[in-house]
Design a protein around this motif. Structure first.
Motif, PDB file in Angstrom:
ATOM      1  N   GLY A  27      -4.810   0.590  -4.344  1.00  0.00           N
ATOM      2  CA  GLY A  27      -4.166  -0.830  -4.232  1.00  0.00           C
ATOM      3  C   GLY A  27      -5.080  -1.597  -5.549  1.00  0.00           C
ATOM      4  N   ARG A 111       6.617  -4.564  -2.044  1.00  0.00           N
ATOM      5  CA  ARG A 111       6.244  -3.683  -2.520  1.00  0.00           C
ATOM      6  C   ARG A 111       6.848  -3.800  -4.085  1.00  0.00           C
ATOM      7  N   GLY A 121      -0.725   3.708  -3.332  1.00  0.00           N
ATOM      8  CA  GLY A 121      -1.564   2.847  -2.454  1.00  0.00           C
ATOM      9  C   GLY A 121      -0.898   1.728  -1.666  1.00  0.00           C
ATOM     10  N   CYS A 122       0.517   2.696  -1.314  1.00  0.00           N
ATOM     11  CA  CYS A 122       1.113   1.877  -0.192  1.00  0.00           C
ATOM     12  C   CYS A 122       0.479   2.745   1.214  1.00  0.00           C
TER      13      CYS A 122
END
Length: 437
Positions: A27, A111, A121-122
């Motif tokens: 992230g 995103r 990174g979700c």
């Protein structure tokens, strides 16, 4: 401002892309990634957007993989297309739902529309994500695409069809008149082509004229391309032939390899002592750096470290890839430097002419095209013994074995597994091995 960042003018490497992938999974923002890689944030942004991998079908998201409507989970419409009067199937399960329904609204993710533009990174990706059209960033996939684009952008002809036709109208008629490409380029500077480029275009068939129209080129054989030379030029530092000549040595060892037929991988590693004219050969299963080092380690074990140093103090060889790790060959098992390796100039085999002459005698027994698969080290030793038992004019009629017996000693020759052959029994024909195998 980006030009003042150190290293910003460099292309991204695979290591950089792996770092980007790992940080995206954590992230991290583009700004922090760029700061670590000494790049501009827009560079990271363009890299991710250009090389992100699309995965529009994700197993488990929905039973109709082609439905991207945001209402697909709660919609109860039937026969939205109006083509079938009695249709009891829900439109959400129909492949044409998104194209025919007036209330279609594509489900989107913020995103993917803005940074980071990928699903890396979700947190929803781990549990359950309803977005059917996903994007991810993979470092190795991105690096492969980058290499393909880099190669494609530098290949082909950098001319339009009109420009190529315009140049062809000048070049082809003059070649048919017997003029050479050099003469044409010299008399027509407006072509803005080099002589090498004209030959290349003719060879690729881009002009009306062909290679057969050139008066001399059809007489020449294709130039041999040596693809087995060392590519890492740093190994030649302080090891060139010019550095070797500054030593002013009277006695040294030459090294090379003799290859078998194309369908055989076995190779002979050969040595030649210039003072004694002594020839050695050792059978290798593969022509690799590791196989050569294995022979060196075996000889050091037989001779001892200091015996190896005194026997193979300086070695001159060619630039084959099997000799591409000189430090490994120069360093013994105990970490002591056991020899010093130097390289001949490219395409100059005559700089180790003594060994090349010994190879001609070797080829009398093993002609070119002979497969080495049937050979054993005992057979190779037999051939070497017969070669070393031939009297040489440069040695005053003495044999290399007798001279080496005085200079190197009997223990060294025994370590090499050498023995003399009676003068009338010396045989340098293929029958030497054929009748003993």
């Amino acid at each position: 401002m980006s030009k003042y960042i150190p290293g910003n003018q460099k292309h991204l490497t695979l290591v950089d892309r792996i770092y980007i992938e790992n940080e995206l999974n954590r992230g991290t923002t583009f700004k922090d990634i760029a700061k670590f890689l000494c790049k501009d944030p827009t560079t990271i942004s363009k890299e991710v957007k250009a090389h992100r991998l699309s995965d529009w079908y994700h197993k488990g998201t929905f039973y109709n993989a082609k439905n991207f409507c945001i209402h697909r989970y709660h919609c109860k419409k039937t026969n939205a297309c109006g083509k079938i009067i009695l249709c009891g199937v829900k439109c959400t399960s129909c492949p044409t739902c998104n194209q025919t329904c007036r209330d279609f609204e594509k489900e989107r993710c913020s995103r993917l529309d803005k940074a980071p533009y990928v699903c890396n990174g979700c947190p929803k990706k781990i549990n359950h994500c309803t977005i059917a059209h996903k994007y991810s960033y993979n470092a190795r996939f991105s690096n492969r695409k980058y290499r393909e684009l880099l190669s494609d952008s530098r290949s082909g002809v950098n001319l339009t069809k009109h420009e190529l036709h315009k140049k062809d109208r000048i070049i082809s008629p003059l070649i048919e008149q017997g003029q050479s490409p050099y003469q044409i380029v010299t008399n027509h500077p407006e072509l803005e082509l080099s002589v090498r480029t004209v030959y290349t275009y003719l060879d690729q068939g881009l002009f009306t004229a062909r290679n057969v129209d050139l008066k001399r080129k059809v007489k020449f054989k294709p130039r041999k391309c040596h693809k087995t030379q060392i590519s890492d030029r740093t190994v030649f530092i302080n090891r060139t032939y010019q550095d070797f000549q500054t030593l002013h040595l009277e006695s040294f060892t030459e090294m090379d390899t003799v290859h078998s037929s194309r369908d055989s991988k076995k190779t002979l590693l050969t040595f030649f002592f210039t003072k004694e004219k002594l020839f050695l050969a050792f059978l290798m299963n593969r022509c690799t750096e590791g196989a050569v080092r294995l022979i060196f380690d075996r000889l050091e074990k037989r001779l001892g470290t200091y015996g190896f140093i005194s026997t193979f103090e300086h070695i001159l060889t060619d630039r084959g890839t099997e000799f591409g790790d000189p430090e490994a060959l120069e360093t013994g098992a105990n970490g002591i430097q056991r020899t010093s390796i130097y390289y001949c100039d490219p395409m100059r085999s005559g700089q180790k002419g003594g060994l090349e002459q010994a190879h001609t005698m070797l080829r009398m027994v093993l002609p070119k095209g002979t497969r080495f698969e049937f050979l054993t080290q005992w057979d190779v030793n037999l051939i070497v013994n017969h070669i070393n038992s031939m009297p040489r004019e440069s040695l005053g009629g003495r044999t290399p074995y007798s001279v080496a017996l005085e200079t190197l000693g009997e223990e060294v020759l025994n370590a090499f597994q050498l023995r003399p052959i009676a003068p009338d029994e010396v045989n340098l024909t293929p029958k030497l091995i054929r009748f003993n195998s």
